[in-house]
Design a protein around this motif. Structure first.
Motif, short mmCIF file in Angstrom:
data_model
loop_
_atom_site.label_atom_id
_atom_site.label_comp_id
_atom_site.label_asym_id
_atom_site.label_seq_id
_atom_site.Cartn_x
_atom_site.Cartn_y
_atom_site.Cartn_z
N MET A 79 29.65 35.97 46.89
CA MET A 79 30.15 34.61 47.09
C MET A 79 30.08 33.81 45.79
O MET A 79 30.94 32.96 45.52
N ALA A 80 29.06 34.08 44.97
CA ALA A 80 28.95 33.39 43.68
C ALA A 80 30.16 33.67 42.81
O ALA A 80 30.69 32.76 42.14
N PHE A 81 30.65 34.91 42.83
CA PHE A 81 31.83 35.24 42.04
C PHE A 81 33.10 34.63 42.64
O PHE A 81 34.03 34.27 41.90
N VAL A 82 33.17 34.51 43.96
CA VAL A 82 34.29 33.80 44.58
C VAL A 82 34.33 32.36 44.08
O VAL A 82 35.38 31.84 43.68
N ILE A 83 33.18 31.71 44.10
CA ILE A 83 33.09 30.32 43.64
C ILE A 83 33.45 30.22 42.17
O ILE A 83 34.17 29.30 41.74
N ARG A 84 32.96 31.19 41.37
CA ARG A 84 33.30 31.18 39.95
C ARG A 84 34.80 31.24 39.73
O ARG A 84 35.36 30.47 38.92
N ASP A 85 35.47 32.15 40.44
CA ASP A 85 36.90 32.30 40.25
C ASP A 85 37.67 31.06 40.72
O ASP A 85 38.66 30.66 40.08
N ILE A 86 37.22 30.45 41.80
CA ILE A 86 37.87 29.22 42.26
C ILE A 86 37.68 28.10 41.24
O ILE A 86 38.63 27.36 40.94
N LEU A 87 36.49 27.99 40.68
CA LEU A 87 36.24 26.96 39.67
C LEU A 87 37.09 27.19 38.42
O LEU A 87 37.53 26.23 37.78
N GLN A 88 37.31 28.46 38.07
CA GLN A 88 38.21 28.74 36.95
C GLN A 88 39.59 28.17 37.20
O GLN A 88 40.19 27.53 36.33
N GLY A 89 40.10 28.40 38.41
CA GLY A 89 41.42 27.87 38.76
C GLY A 89 41.44 26.36 38.75
O GLY A 89 42.40 25.74 38.26
N CYS A 90 40.39 25.74 39.29
CA CYS A 90 40.31 24.27 39.32
C CYS A 90 40.29 23.70 37.90
O CYS A 90 40.91 22.66 37.62
#
Length: 467
Positions: free
Chosen positions: A71-82
């Motif tokens: 889940m931490a990597f999911v959040i990381r990837d979403i934050l990259q997009g944001c």
């Protein structure tokens, strides 16, 4: 002699290696004399390791799945997009409307800026596709319900029918480089791309008849029949570039709609006729068993919800805005997926197997390639291109353990000559694939290696034009 008395030979890798342009061109260690019983001798044929032998060289902790870290990597990837959206919208203040002043130069800069955004955003979000793919393998967590929910959400956002694609992808893992029962990027026979059974070019009028002389189903079945003629007209280099870009842009939808890349055996175990469409969208498609019916429906619902959201935002902001913000990165993600998949399993010296000569271990080790990528690409894609041999052997190992596990696996396999690692830069490798990997002699006649249209003699008419 091949089946039916046809003169079909196995394209032996040693002959390919002998024609390499320079010593810098990579050649797979899995040459015909090591994997093909018809060519090799008992002392040269490989005895492949067992899965338990390979499991023993990988530390136990590499098989541990952590819901927290996934889940931490999911959040990381979403934050990259944001972050990319914030910079483009708030800092650069890029507009989706064409510039009113500045003429053609301003328009070119505006268009290139949005293309650059698509590339950066597509790379930033490609990790979400990889994680959704891990959910389908059970590598995301130990909880199947969580894996399904997260995978469905992530892949639906990226317009991938999650359960449907995960099913066909699992088939690709079960039958890697099996030319009959495998799945995706399946080698084609000469008669599929505008050659005769004797590998001679079909006349133009016959190409037109085959492609346009029947209905839509025949056209779909013959959609690549013009390739030999097109390659003859535009030349080897231009055709290689065309193959690169056409695969990047069109292969994913064509595969999902069942036009290309699918296997030849249905879920019922029976052969699929060449003119039958086997898509990922119909619950009754022969790709799926009956138990997949509602999962296919759920996959379609996810994609329809996202398409509905796109239509809604188009009604508010206009389709051009949705195209630039969403569909540009989407094309980069799907095109990148296709490119990476080609790089994993396609090379003129990597063997393809018929069912009689295929085994799971042989297909995985001989038919899968690891490649080096730069730090940015590896970070964004969670090392999917550099740890793929491991992934095919142990698909439940999560990406955050894959690099360590690959190092252990490589240290064991490479000294034995059992590891495909092609150091060729990705862009060059894709060009070489487009130039050299067009067809095989036969899908049902032993071990095969890709052959190229550039080695097929041109027609008399074409030769006269060249002169």
């Amino acid at each position: 002699m091949g089946k039916g008395g046809k003169n079909v030979r196995s394209a032996a890798a040693p002959s390919i290696a002998a024609t390499k342009k320079s010593s810098n061109d990579w050649v797979s260690p899995f040459t015909a004399d090591r994997v093909d019983p018809r060519v090799g001798k008992k002392e040269t044929l490989i005895t492949f390791p067992t899965k338990s032998e390979l499991r023993a060289v990988i530390p136990d902790h590499c098989f541990e799945r952590s819901l927290f870290w996934s889940m931490a990597f999911v959040i990381r990837d979403i934050l990259q997009g944001c972050f990319v959206v914030y910079v483009v919208h708030n800092v650069l203040e890029m507009s989706t409307d064409p510039p009113a002043d500045g003429g053609i130069y301003a328009w070119i800069i505006w268009r290139l800026s949005w293309n650059l955004y698509a590339g950066i955003m597509g790379l930033a979000l490609s990790g979400l596709w990889v994680i959704g793919h891990e959910c389908g393998h059970g590598a995301f967590s130990e909880y199947p319900v969580v894996n399904g929910a997260v995978g469905w959400t992530l892949h639906s956002i990226l317009l991938v029918p999650y359960f449907s694609w995960a099913f066909s992808h699992a088939k690709h893992h079960r039958r890697t480089n099996d030319m009959i029962e495998g799945e995706t990027h399946m080698p084609v026979e000469p008669t599929k791309i505008g050659l005769t059974e004797n590998q001679e070019r079909v006349p133009t009028e016959e190409v037109e008849k085959q492609m346009f002389g029947g209905g839509l189903r025949q056209f779909a079945n013959k959609i690549f029949y013009w390739h030999a003629k097109f390659q003859e007209v535009i030349g080897d280099e231009a055709f290689a570039v065309f193959m690169m870009w056409s695969s990047f842009l069109f292969y994913c939808p064509l595969y999902l709609f069942g036009v290309t890349g699918r296997g030849k055996i249905g879920a019922d175990g029976k052969p699929i006729p060449d003119d039958q469409i086997v898509d990922h969208l119909r619950p009754t498609s022969r790709l799926f068993p009956e138990k997949m019916y509602w999962k296919v429906v759920a996959s379609n619902v996810g994609c329809l919800l996202v398409l509905g959201a796109c239509a809604y935002f188009s009604s508010i902001y206009g389709f051009r805005a949705v195209w630039f913000w969403y569909f540009g990165p989407y094309l980069v993600i799907t095109g990148g997926l296709i490119a990476v998949t080609q790089l994993h399993h396609t090379h003129e010296t990597v063997p393809q197997f018929d069912p009689d000569n295929w085994t799971w271990m042989k297909g995985v080790i001989a038919g899968t390639i690891d490649r080096p990528h730069d730090w940015v690409f590896n970070t964004a894609t969670h090392n999917i291109g550099s740890t793929h041999v491991l992934h095919h052997l142990f698909h439940t190992i999560p990406h955050y353990h894959a690099v360590e596990a690959t190092e252990c696996l490589r240290a064991y396999l490479e000294p034995k000559g059992l590891y495909n690692f092609d150091p060729t830069p990705g862009w060059k490798a894709l060009y070489e694939i487009g130039k050299n990997c067009h067809f095989v002699d036969s899908n049902t006649n032993g071990v095969q290696y890709y052959k190229s249209l550039k080695d097929v003699p041109r027609t008399t008419e074409s030769s006269k034009k060249v002169q």
